[in-house]
Motif scaffolding. Structure first.
Motif, PDB file in Angstrom:
ATOM      1  N   ILE A 195       0.846  -1.199   0.000  1.00 41.87           N
ATOM      2  CA  ILE A 195       0.000   0.000   0.000  1.00 41.87           C
ATOM      3  C   ILE A 195       0.877   1.243   0.000  1.00 41.87           C
ATOM      4  CG2 ILE A 195      -1.586   1.379   1.415  1.00 41.87           C
ATOM      5  CD1 ILE A 195      -2.810  -1.336   2.343  1.00 41.87           C
ATOM      6  N   LEU A 196       1.847   1.286   0.884  1.00 45.30           N
ATOM      7  CA  LEU A 196       2.729   2.452   0.974  1.00 45.30           C
ATOM      8  C   LEU A 196       3.580   2.608  -0.290  1.00 45.30           C
ATOM      9  CD1 LEU A 196       3.766   2.190   4.716  1.00 45.30           C
ATOM     10  CD2 LEU A 196       2.130   3.784   3.679  1.00 45.30           C
ATOM     11  N   ASP A 197       4.004   1.508  -0.886  1.00 44.58           N
ATOM     12  CA  ASP A 197       4.758   1.579  -2.139  1.00 44.58           C
ATOM     13  C   ASP A 197       3.912   2.185  -3.252  1.00 44.58           C
ATOM     14  OD1 ASP A 197       6.995   0.471  -0.947  1.00 44.58           O
ATOM     15  OD2 ASP A 197       6.664  -1.539  -1.771  1.00 44.58           O
ATOM     16  N   ARG A 198       2.634   1.828  -3.312  1.00 49.46           N
ATOM     17  CA  ARG A 198       1.740   2.395  -4.330  1.00 49.46           C
ATOM     18  C   ARG A 198       1.565   3.897  -4.156  1.00 49.46           C
ATOM     19  NH1 ARG A 198      -1.959  -2.180  -3.396  1.00 49.46           N
ATOM     20  NH2 ARG A 198      -1.444  -3.609  -5.067  1.00 49.46           N
ATOM     21  N   ASN A 209       2.393   9.146  -5.838  1.00 41.26           N
ATOM     22  CA  ASN A 209       1.091   8.966  -6.476  1.00 41.26           C
ATOM     23  C   ASN A 209       0.395  10.317  -6.584  1.00 41.26           C
ATOM     24  OD1 ASN A 209      -1.427   8.150  -7.380  1.00 41.26           O
ATOM     25  ND2 ASN A 209      -2.061   7.378  -5.386  1.00 41.26           N
ATOM     26  N   GLU A 210       0.158  10.768  -7.784  1.00 38.11           N
ATOM     27  CA  GLU A 210      -0.510  12.051  -7.983  1.00 38.11           C
ATOM     28  C   GLU A 210      -1.844  11.934  -8.705  1.00 38.11           C
ATOM     29  OE1 GLU A 210       2.256  14.503 -10.068  1.00 38.11           O
ATOM     30  OE2 GLU A 210       3.551  14.761  -8.330  1.00 38.11           O
ATOM     31  N   THR A 211      -2.086  10.828  -9.434  1.00 39.11           N
ATOM     32  CA  THR A 211      -3.267  10.776 -10.297  1.00 39.11           C
ATOM     33  C   THR A 211      -4.165   9.564 -10.098  1.00 39.11           C
ATOM     34  OG1 THR A 211      -2.036   9.669 -12.051  1.00 39.11           O
ATOM     35  CG2 THR A 211      -2.111  12.094 -12.113  1.00 39.11           C
ATOM     36  N   LEU A 268     -14.435   3.330 -12.674  1.00 38.73           N
ATOM     37  CA  LEU A 268     -13.541   2.685 -11.714  1.00 38.73           C
ATOM     38  C   LEU A 268     -12.953   1.467 -12.411  1.00 38.73           C
ATOM     39  CD1 LEU A 268     -15.735   2.736  -8.492  1.00 38.73           C
ATOM     40  CD2 LEU A 268     -13.651   4.025  -8.879  1.00 38.73           C
ATOM     41  N   ARG A 269     -11.663   1.284 -12.280  1.00 37.04           N
ATOM     42  CA  ARG A 269     -11.003   0.137 -12.898  1.00 37.04           C
ATOM     43  C   ARG A 269     -10.778  -0.931 -11.833  1.00 37.04           C
ATOM     44  NH1 ARG A 269      -5.690   1.947 -15.081  1.00 37.04           N
ATOM     45  NH2 ARG A 269      -4.971   1.444 -13.006  1.00 37.04           N
ATOM     46  N   THR A 270     -11.291  -2.114 -12.076  1.00 36.69           N
ATOM     47  CA  THR A 270     -11.085  -3.224 -11.153  1.00 36.69           C
ATOM     48  C   THR A 270      -9.685  -3.773 -11.382  1.00 36.69           C
ATOM     49  OG1 THR A 270     -13.428  -3.763 -11.143  1.00 36.69           O
ATOM     50  CG2 THR A 270     -11.913  -5.493 -10.421  1.00 36.69           C
ATOM     51  N   ALA A 271      -8.891  -3.777 -10.334  1.00 39.57           N
ATOM     52  CA  ALA A 271      -7.505  -4.214 -10.442  1.00 39.57           C
ATOM     53  C   ALA A 271      -7.247  -5.527  -9.709  1.00 39.57           C
ATOM     54  CB  ALA A 271      -6.579  -3.132  -9.905  1.00 39.57           C
ATOM     55  N   GLY A 272      -8.227  -6.028  -9.010  1.00 38.01           N
ATOM     56  CA  GLY A 272      -8.094  -7.275  -8.275  1.00 38.01           C
ATOM     57  C   GLY A 272      -9.311  -7.449  -7.400  1.00 38.01           C
ATOM     58  N   PRO A 273      -9.415  -8.583  -6.739  1.00 35.55           N
ATOM     59  CA  PRO A 273     -10.557  -8.791  -5.848  1.00 35.55           C
ATOM     60  C   PRO A 273     -10.586  -7.701  -4.768  1.00 35.55           C
ATOM     61  CG  PRO A 273      -9.286 -10.801  -6.101  1.00 35.55           C
ATOM     62  CD  PRO A 273      -8.494  -9.703  -6.745  1.00 35.55           C
ATOM     63  N   ASP A 274     -11.671  -7.012  -4.664  1.00 30.17           N
ATOM     64  CA  ASP A 274     -11.845  -5.970  -3.645  1.00 30.17           C
ATOM     65  C   ASP A 274     -10.833  -4.836  -3.761  1.00 30.17           C
ATOM     66  OD1 ASP A 274     -14.011  -7.357  -2.525  1.00 30.17           O
ATOM     67  OD2 ASP A 274     -12.664  -8.562  -1.302  1.00 30.17           O
ATOM     68  N   TYR A 275     -10.364  -4.569  -4.969  1.00 27.48           N
ATOM     69  CA  TYR A 275      -9.389  -3.509  -5.201  1.00 27.48           C
ATOM     70  C   TYR A 275      -9.780  -2.771  -6.470  1.00 27.48           C
ATOM     71  CZ  TYR A 275      -4.794  -1.481  -6.446  1.00 27.48           C
ATOM     72  OH  TYR A 275      -3.767  -0.639  -6.800  1.00 27.48           O
ATOM     73  N   GLU A 276     -10.012  -1.462  -6.344  1.00 26.98           N
ATOM     74  CA  GLU A 276     -10.420  -0.626  -7.470  1.00 26.98           C
ATOM     75  C   GLU A 276      -9.449   0.543  -7.585  1.00 26.98           C
ATOM     76  OE1 GLU A 276     -13.337  -0.986  -9.358  1.00 26.98           O
ATOM     77  OE2 GLU A 276     -14.156  -2.675  -8.247  1.00 26.98           O
ATOM     78  N   ILE A 277      -9.338   1.072  -8.792  1.00 24.55           N
ATOM     79  CA  ILE A 277      -8.498   2.238  -9.039  1.00 24.55           C
ATOM     80  C   ILE A 277      -9.334   3.281  -9.769  1.00 24.55           C
ATOM     81  CG2 ILE A 277      -6.455   3.136 -10.208  1.00 24.55           C
ATOM     82  CD1 ILE A 277      -5.256   0.324 -10.016  1.00 24.55           C
ATOM     83  N   LEU A 278      -9.243   4.493  -9.300  1.00 22.43           N
ATOM     84  CA  LEU A 278      -9.924   5.620  -9.909  1.00 22.43           C
ATOM     85  C   LEU A 278      -8.863   6.614 -10.374  1.00 22.43           C
ATOM     86  CD1 LEU A 278     -12.546   7.262 -10.417  1.00 22.43           C
ATOM     87  CD2 LEU A 278     -12.356   8.070  -8.070  1.00 22.43           C
ATOM     88  N   THR A 279      -8.942   7.038 -11.622  1.00 24.02           N
ATOM     89  CA  THR A 279      -8.017   8.043 -12.142  1.00 24.02           C
ATOM     90  C   THR A 279      -8.618   9.419 -11.893  1.00 24.02           C
ATOM     91  OG1 THR A 279      -7.257   6.510 -13.838  1.00 24.02           O
ATOM     92  CG2 THR A 279      -6.781   8.837 -14.191  1.00 24.02           C
ATOM     93  N   VAL A 280      -7.796  10.312 -11.353  1.00 24.54           N
ATOM     94  CA  VAL A 280      -8.240  11.664 -10.998  1.00 24.54           C
ATOM     95  C   VAL A 280      -7.222  12.682 -11.507  1.00 24.54           C
ATOM     96  CG1 VAL A 280      -9.558  10.959  -8.951  1.00 24.54           C
ATOM     97  CG2 VAL A 280      -7.120  11.439  -8.740  1.00 24.54           C
ATOM     98  N   PRO A 281      -7.598  13.959 -11.557  1.00 19.34           N
ATOM     99  CA  PRO A 281      -6.609  14.983 -11.936  1.00 19.34           C
ATOM    100  C   PRO A 281      -5.434  14.979 -10.954  1.00 19.34           C
ATOM    101  CG  PRO A 281      -8.831  15.896 -11.989  1.00 19.34           C
ATOM    102  CD  PRO A 281      -8.936  14.528 -11.359  1.00 19.34           C
ATOM    103  N   ALA A 282      -4.274  15.382 -11.441  1.00 20.11           N
ATOM    104  CA  ALA A 282      -3.054  15.384 -10.625  1.00 20.11           C
ATOM    105  C   ALA A 282      -3.227  16.218  -9.363  1.00 20.11           C
ATOM    106  CB  ALA A 282      -1.884  15.918 -11.438  1.00 20.11           C
ATOM    107  N   LEU A 283      -2.656  15.712  -8.301  1.00 19.58           N
ATOM    108  CA  LEU A 283      -2.666  16.388  -7.011  1.00 19.58           C
ATOM    109  C   LEU A 283      -1.319  17.064  -6.803  1.00 19.58           C
ATOM    110  CD1 LEU A 283      -4.035  16.839  -4.223  1.00 19.58           C
ATOM    111  CD2 LEU A 283      -2.948  14.711  -3.494  1.00 19.58           C
ATOM    112  N   ALA A 284      -1.338  18.369  -6.650  1.00 19.17           N
ATOM    113  CA  ALA A 284      -0.090  19.107  -6.428  1.00 19.17           C
ATOM    114  C   ALA A 284       0.522  18.694  -5.088  1.00 19.17           C
ATOM    115  CB  ALA A 284      -0.366  20.605  -6.449  1.00 19.17           C
TER     116      ALA A 284
END
Length: 131
Positions: A29-32, A36-38, A99-115
């Protein structure tokens, strides 16, 4: 793999399920979240979806009715911020967003970059609320 298994959900309380999940996956989790900005990495914990660090900041920006918590991991020197939203809130949001399903019970949402400075300000303010 990334979320909390269905069998675990049946045999443990929600708090214990979350703690077991964190113990097993805290490093990945911390490695991800490094640089991470987007992306918002979301993990299903049973009626809630949780996000950590940068993802948590983005989640708080998207969902005004979020909940936050701060954890101290034994092998990590800084407090870790977690934000959560209900499954119903995320499902409603997903009707208008992908929302992109990346694994069981794991989703990824793409958002605008966070400064980076916005994240740092949010992190300091959130941590100060809990100390």
């Amino acid at each position: 793999m990334y979320g909390i298994s269905q069998q675990s959900q049946l045999s443990e309380s929600p708090g214990m399920r979350l703690m077991s999940f964190l113990a097993a996956h805290q490093q990945e989790i911390l490695d991800r979240e490094k640089n991470n900005e987007t992306l918002v990495h979301l993990y299903n914990t049973g009626g809630y979806w949780v996000a950590f660090e940068h993802s948590a900041c983005q989640l708080c920006r998207l969902f005004p009715r979020h909940e936050t918590a701060v954890f101290n991991f034994r092998d990590y020197p800084f407090p870790v911020v977690m934000a959560s939203v209900t499954d119903a809130d995320l499902q409603a949001y997903s009707r208008g967003h992908i929302l992109r399903t990346a694994g069981p019970d794991y989703e990824i949402l793409t958002v605008p970059a966070l400064a980076p400075e916005l994240y740092k300000h949010w992190y300091r303010r959130t941590i100060s609320e809990f100390t």
